[in-house]
Structure formats: C-alpha cells, structure tokens
Design a protein around this motif. Structure first.
Motif, PDB file in Angstrom:
ATOM      1  N   ASN A 166       0.817  -1.220   0.000  1.00  0.00           N
ATOM      2  CA  ASN A 166       0.000   0.000   0.000  1.00  0.00           C
ATOM      3  C   ASN A 166       0.850   1.270   0.000  1.00  0.00           C
ATOM      4  O   ASN A 166       0.314   2.383   0.028  1.00  0.00           O
ATOM      5  CB  ASN A 166      -0.967   0.011   1.188  1.00  0.00           C
ATOM      6  CG  ASN A 166      -0.249  -0.015   2.535  1.00  0.00           C
ATOM      7  OD1 ASN A 166       0.958   0.195   2.619  1.00  0.00           O
ATOM      8  ND2 ASN A 166      -1.001  -0.280   3.591  1.00  0.00           N
ATOM      9  N   GLY A 167       2.176   1.128  -0.008  1.00  0.00           N
ATOM     10  CA  GLY A 167       3.058   2.280  -0.082  1.00  0.00           C
ATOM     11  C   GLY A 167       3.177   3.085   1.191  1.00  0.00           C
ATOM     12  O   GLY A 167       3.785   4.160   1.192  1.00  0.00           O
ATOM     13  N   ALA A 168       2.636   2.582   2.302  1.00  0.00           N
ATOM     14  CA  ALA A 168       2.594   3.356   3.541  1.00  0.00           C
ATOM     15  C   ALA A 168       3.793   3.120   4.447  1.00  0.00           C
ATOM     16  O   ALA A 168       3.902   3.754   5.501  1.00  0.00           O
ATOM     17  CB  ALA A 168       1.311   3.044   4.310  1.00  0.00           C
ATOM     18  N   GLY A 169       4.706   2.230   4.068  1.00  0.00           N
ATOM     19  CA  GLY A 169       5.854   1.974   4.922  1.00  0.00           C
ATOM     20  C   GLY A 169       6.694   0.831   4.399  1.00  0.00           C
ATOM     21  O   GLY A 169       6.502   0.353   3.273  1.00  0.00           O
ATOM     22  N   VAL A 170       7.644   0.392   5.231  1.00  0.00           N
ATOM     23  CA  VAL A 170       8.523  -0.723   4.874  1.00  0.00           C
ATOM     24  C   VAL A 170       8.680  -1.632   6.089  1.00  0.00           C
ATOM     25  O   VAL A 170       8.467  -1.216   7.234  1.00  0.00           O
ATOM     26  CB  VAL A 170       9.912  -0.245   4.402  1.00  0.00           C
ATOM     27  CG1 VAL A 170       9.800   0.595   3.137  1.00  0.00           C
ATOM     28  CG2 VAL A 170      10.631   0.530   5.502  1.00  0.00           C
ATOM     29  N   THR A 171       9.068  -2.874   5.832  1.00  0.00           N
ATOM     30  CA  THR A 171       9.322  -3.850   6.891  1.00  0.00           C
ATOM     31  C   THR A 171      10.702  -4.454   6.709  1.00  0.00           C
ATOM     32  O   THR A 171      11.098  -4.787   5.590  1.00  0.00           O
ATOM     33  CB  THR A 171       8.265  -4.970   6.875  1.00  0.00           C
ATOM     34  OG1 THR A 171       6.990  -4.424   7.215  1.00  0.00           O
ATOM     35  CG2 THR A 171       8.607  -6.063   7.880  1.00  0.00           C
ATOM     36  N   GLU A 172      11.432  -4.593   7.818  1.00  0.00           N
ATOM     37  CA  GLU A 172      12.705  -5.317   7.844  1.00  0.00           C
ATOM     38  C   GLU A 172      12.492  -6.598   8.645  1.00  0.00           C
ATOM     39  O   GLU A 172      12.124  -6.534   9.818  1.00  0.00           O
ATOM     40  CB  GLU A 172      13.793  -4.487   8.523  1.00  0.00           C
ATOM     41  CG  GLU A 172      14.022  -3.112   7.942  1.00  0.00           C
ATOM     42  CD  GLU A 172      14.848  -2.247   8.880  1.00  0.00           C
ATOM     43  OE1 GLU A 172      15.490  -2.796   9.798  1.00  0.00           O
ATOM     44  OE2 GLU A 172      14.832  -1.023   8.703  1.00  0.00           O
ATOM     45  N   GLU A 173      12.702  -7.743   8.031  1.00  0.00           N
ATOM     46  CA  GLU A 173      12.575  -9.002   8.759  1.00  0.00           C
ATOM     47  C   GLU A 173      13.834  -9.233   9.583  1.00  0.00           C
ATOM     48  O   GLU A 173      14.937  -9.264   9.057  1.00  0.00           O
ATOM     49  CB  GLU A 173      12.346 -10.164   7.798  1.00  0.00           C
ATOM     50  CG  GLU A 173      12.104 -11.485   8.520  1.00  0.00           C
ATOM     51  CD  GLU A 173      11.691 -12.600   7.581  1.00  0.00           C
ATOM     52  OE1 GLU A 173      10.497 -12.672   7.226  1.00  0.00           O
ATOM     53  OE2 GLU A 173      12.577 -13.388   7.194  1.00  0.00           O
ATOM     54  N   VAL A 174      13.653  -9.407  10.891  1.00  0.00           N
ATOM     55  CA  VAL A 174      14.771  -9.654  11.799  1.00  0.00           C
ATOM     56  C   VAL A 174      15.078 -11.144  11.868  1.00  0.00           C
ATOM     57  O   VAL A 174      16.229 -11.570  11.760  1.00  0.00           O
ATOM     58  CB  VAL A 174      14.447  -9.100  13.202  1.00  0.00           C
ATOM     59  CG1 VAL A 174      15.564  -9.433  14.189  1.00  0.00           C
ATOM     60  CG2 VAL A 174      14.216  -7.593  13.143  1.00  0.00           C
ATOM     61  N   VAL A 227       9.788 -12.055  13.681  1.00  0.00           N
ATOM     62  CA  VAL A 227      10.119 -10.796  14.341  1.00  0.00           C
ATOM     63  C   VAL A 227      10.548  -9.822  13.250  1.00  0.00           C
ATOM     64  O   VAL A 227      11.387 -10.157  12.406  1.00  0.00           O
ATOM     65  CB  VAL A 227      11.248 -10.976  15.374  1.00  0.00           C
ATOM     66  CG1 VAL A 227      11.627  -9.633  15.998  1.00  0.00           C
ATOM     67  CG2 VAL A 227      10.837 -11.973  16.455  1.00  0.00           C
ATOM     68  N   SER A 228       9.974  -8.631  13.261  1.00  0.00           N
ATOM     69  CA  SER A 228      10.295  -7.649  12.231  1.00  0.00           C
ATOM     70  C   SER A 228      10.225  -6.248  12.809  1.00  0.00           C
ATOM     71  O   SER A 228       9.658  -6.023  13.890  1.00  0.00           O
ATOM     72  CB  SER A 228       9.335  -7.774  11.041  1.00  0.00           C
ATOM     73  OG  SER A 228       8.003  -7.511  11.446  1.00  0.00           O
ATOM     74  N   ILE A 229      10.825  -5.301  12.089  1.00  0.00           N
ATOM     75  CA  ILE A 229      10.747  -3.882  12.439  1.00  0.00           C
ATOM     76  C   ILE A 229      10.108  -3.159  11.264  1.00  0.00           C
ATOM     77  O   ILE A 229      10.560  -3.293  10.120  1.00  0.00           O
ATOM     78  CB  ILE A 229      12.128  -3.298  12.759  1.00  0.00           C
ATOM     79  CG1 ILE A 229      12.701  -3.955  14.021  1.00  0.00           C
ATOM     80  CG2 ILE A 229      12.044  -1.779  12.948  1.00  0.00           C
ATOM     81  CD1 ILE A 229      14.108  -3.517  14.371  1.00  0.00           C
ATOM     82  N   ALA A 230       9.050  -2.412  11.557  1.00  0.00           N
ATOM     83  CA  ALA A 230       8.330  -1.677  10.520  1.00  0.00           C
ATOM     84  C   ALA A 230       8.575  -0.183  10.677  1.00  0.00           C
ATOM     85  O   ALA A 230       8.678   0.330  11.794  1.00  0.00           O
ATOM     86  CB  ALA A 230       6.831  -1.965  10.602  1.00  0.00           C
ATOM     87  N   THR A 231       8.675   0.498   9.550  1.00  0.00           N
ATOM     88  CA  THR A 231       8.716   1.958   9.516  1.00  0.00           C
ATOM     89  C   THR A 231       7.442   2.433   8.834  1.00  0.00           C
ATOM     90  O   THR A 231       7.176   2.065   7.684  1.00  0.00           O
ATOM     91  CB  THR A 231       9.945   2.466   8.749  1.00  0.00           C
ATOM     92  OG1 THR A 231      11.130   1.966   9.371  1.00  0.00           O
ATOM     93  CG2 THR A 231       9.990   3.989   8.754  1.00  0.00           C
TER      94      THR A 231
END
Length: 202
Positions: free
Chosen positions: A27-35, A55-59
């Motif tokens: 949806n273009g609203a952010g990004v996710t980094e998979e930990v 486990v992930s970190i989202a912006t």
C-alpha cells in the motif's frame, strides 16, 4: 497438534540492522525489515510459506490499515519516542514508546496520525504453532540471557547503541537470535526487547 517450523541447526546468531533489506508495503505506507523468522512449509497469507513466527521492524510513513493475517497473533512495540497511534477494532488506541499492544491478525487495525518514520517492533506467531511474548528489559553492567525450557526461540533486539556482545558493539536494531541452549552475555548499560516464542503442546 502444534505445527512444526522449518529451520536450520540451533545457533546463536548476531543479525545486524545494517545488513537487513527493507521491503516496501504493497500500500506504499511503509517498509518492513525481517529480523528473524521460521516457516511451517504450509502455503498461506498470499506470500508463499506461512510463518510459524516472525520478528520484524516496521517503519510507518503514513496512516494506513494493517494487513490481515488470519490465524496469527500479533504483538507490537513502538520504538520511536512519540509512540504509535492506532485504530483498533474501531477504537482509538495510543501506545507509548516501548509499551506493547497485542491483537489478533484478523482484527481491523490501522495506524492513524503518525509522523513519517515512526518505527515499531513486531512479533507474529501462528496460534496453531504456539504463543509469544514481547517485553522490554534492561542490562546494567552485564546480563546473561538464554532460551528457557519450553521456549522455541528468543530474539533479543538492542534498543540503544550502548551494549556489547562478545566484544562487539551493538547498534540500535541489531538482534541476537537464540534457538538452542547456549548462553548469551550482554555487557554495558541500556535496554533490549526480548521476543520469545513458546511452542504449543498437545
């Protein structure tokens, strides 16, 4: 019966934030980094293998609805000082930095009124596989961490750049993944997030 996750041999693994590749949301609203993650081998969620846990970190860059994940339980911890502002099943919910909110993946959830760049730590667990816990804890000089009986994995995420592991400086967002019985010793002064997964019995 609990489902089996597919994973490699047990280990203690240091995963640097700088080595992760952010993946843009559809949806273009952010990004996710998979930990870190394990998968069951079943197809699901429209993205290949279904997760056992992740486990992930989202912006979050702008207000947007969360993706729906049937059969998944979610825990979310805001990492930025302003916290995160949610609409959870129709009700506004403000979650402060380092507090944790839990909700099922089927729930109607959206981020609202968040400043661009808001970050949060996420733990997702297939409830047929087991359950999870996400907490903030502290290191004051030195601290020993290990996987306890019944735990599938422990993922420790540095919340500040003032800790060391095996003589190496940890940057904010660096993670240590423990999926065997070895001991992790952290030194320094600061806080970490501990994401633990416990496999269902029976």
């Amino acid at each position: 019966m609990a489902r089996r996750a597919r994973r490699g041999p047990g280990a203690v693994i240091l995963r640097r934030q700088r080595d992760r590749t952010p993946v843009a949301w559809r949806n273009g609203a952010g990004v996710t980094e998979e930990v870190a993650a394990a998968r069951t081998g079943r197809i699901g969620d429209g993205e290949g293998d279904r997760i056992a846990w992740r486990v992930s970190i989202a912006t979050v860059d702008k207000a947007a609805p969360f993706s729906r994940f049937d059969g998944i339980d979610r825990l979310l911890m805001p990492l930025t000082p302003a916290g995160i502002h949610l609409r959870l099943s129709g009700a506004a919910r403000d979650v402060s930095q380092f507090d944790v909110v839990a909700f099922p993946g089927e729930a109607d959830v959206a981020s609202i009124e968040d400043a661009p760049g808001a970050r949060d730590l996420n733990l997702m667990v297939d409830r047929a596989f087991g359950g999870g816990q996400l907490v903030r804890s502290y290191v004051t000089g030195a601290r020993t961490l290990r996987r306890r009986a019944g735990q599938e994995v422990v993922v420790v995420v540095a919340l500040c750049p003032t800790l060391r592991y095996r003589g190496e400086q940890l940057e904010e967002g660096d993670a240590i993944v423990v999926d065997d019985d070895r001991t992790v010793i952290l030194s320094g002064y600061g806080s970490v997030a501990e994401a633990t997964v416990v496999r269902a019995t029976g």
